[in-house]
Write a protein that holds these residues in place. Sequence first.
Motif, PDB file in Angstrom:
ATOM      1  N   TYR A 289      -1.287  -0.373  -5.624  1.00 42.52           N
ATOM      2  CA  TYR A 289      -2.707  -0.495  -5.295  1.00 42.52           C
ATOM      3  C   TYR A 289      -3.354  -1.727  -5.911  1.00 42.52           C
ATOM      4  O   TYR A 289      -4.234  -2.346  -5.314  1.00 42.52           O
TER       5      TYR A 289
ATOM      6  N   TYR B 203      -7.104   1.943   2.397  1.00 40.71           N
ATOM      7  CA  TYR B 203      -7.107   1.800   0.943  1.00 40.71           C
ATOM      8  C   TYR B 203      -8.422   2.297   0.345  1.00 40.71           C
ATOM      9  O   TYR B 203      -8.431   3.053  -0.641  1.00 40.71           O
TER      10      TYR B 203
ATOM     11  N   TYR C 236       0.839  -1.201   0.000  1.00 41.73           N
ATOM     12  CA  TYR C 236       0.000   0.000   0.000  1.00 41.73           C
ATOM     13  C   TYR C 236       0.870   1.245   0.000  1.00 41.73           C
ATOM     14  O   TYR C 236       0.660   2.171  -0.796  1.00 41.73           O
TER      15      TYR C 236
ATOM     16  N   VAL D 291      -2.576  -4.603  -3.696  1.00 39.82           N
ATOM     17  CA  VAL D 291      -3.328  -4.500  -2.445  1.00 39.82           C
ATOM     18  C   VAL D 291      -4.763  -4.952  -2.657  1.00 39.82           C
ATOM     19  O   VAL D 291      -5.312  -5.741  -1.869  1.00 39.82           O
TER      20      VAL D 291
END
Length: 413
Positions: A127, A171, A122, A130
């Motif tokens: 991304y 996130y 992260y 993640v």
Amino acid sequence: MSDELADNLRKYRRAKGLSQEQLAHRAGLSVGPVRRIEQGDDGVRMETLHVLARALGVKTSDLMAAGAPEPVKLDDPNGQNLRELRIALSPAVSLADTVAPTGDEPDLRNLQRMTLDSAVLYYGDRYASVAADLPNLIRAANDAVTYYGSGDEHSEALVIRSQALRLASQYLTQIRQYDLAYGAAREAIADARAAGNQLAAASGVGGMCWTLIRTERFDEAEDIAISTMDLVEPKIMGATPDQYATWGGLAMEAAAAAVRNNRPKEAKALRKAAGTAAKAIGKTHKNILCHWSMFGPVTASMKELEDYMIGGDARSVVRKSQTEPYLQEKTWKQLGGPSTNDGNRYHLDLARAQVRSGDPTAAMEELSRLAGLAPEWFRHQASAAVTFEEIVKKRRTLTTEMREVGSRLGVLA
């Protein structure tokens, strides 16, 4: 929100005995935005509300009100992209008895390592990785909590799941999926409390504050941050860096909410508290599973610059970026630098300050650097798009580099 916002602005303006022109002058705006808001325009920016609230001497939240929601795009790609994560975070529930845990005994040490690895991804602007890892991580944490129904292992599993949920919340807030983020933050706090881990729970409150601030829930964010600070305030003697960092991080969140809600006096006091905690640590303290950030004098100084930017003092942001010792990279070699996200956010604020103080070239250089350094993070930053639009207004033609940055932000086709 437009009709109620219009009514609120008109009410407070008239209570001050101001015409639309007088309010605009006091706020440093043209009269156009005031007229459009009072006519029910939906396109008002939160930044404009901050400025008007300051001019009227009220909280930003006093101007805001609930209204009819806008239609949701039928082809929202996140409906599919986040499907597995949504299922993991909010599984379907029936009236059937809960199925007893099956399979091998969970490896809690490995599960902790998986959570840390996802956190590193992260902060490394990975991304896509993640998003792919989180559903399996949360399911594995759920299995561990179920498998260990009681005892030390159960508490440990709860803390690990709290950390995984906190990462999911961070996130999801970053990519503006706020409802899912709030749910994950709430469950993260509940797990940490059930495990009896007060610092983890307090850190979860800090994460929820960020989500609340991003959704303009300033009063609530400030309130829960301050009430939690009271519970985890470090002792004068013998406090650990984790305790100082948790308390100081909450102070920063409370200050961020207060300054956005036109409460500068309260924000200043909270920034001072964060600075005290940072000085007590002495240098950057890193524990991303506990705090999901780094905390120390550098971070506290960077966050304080946000207040100047929100207060409309762009020149002070530029000046302090050049003169404040904690903001110089040579100092970072001694005390440790900020987290990647905090550092990127600081440079984004700096770019906005540069264009507003008359240096669009420097601002564009900052945006271009950030677009190359953290492309996944960058494309989700609404303030980057606003800054880019302000740069474009000062240019007759766009360079190839500018077009690439604008395209990445979704501002240019």
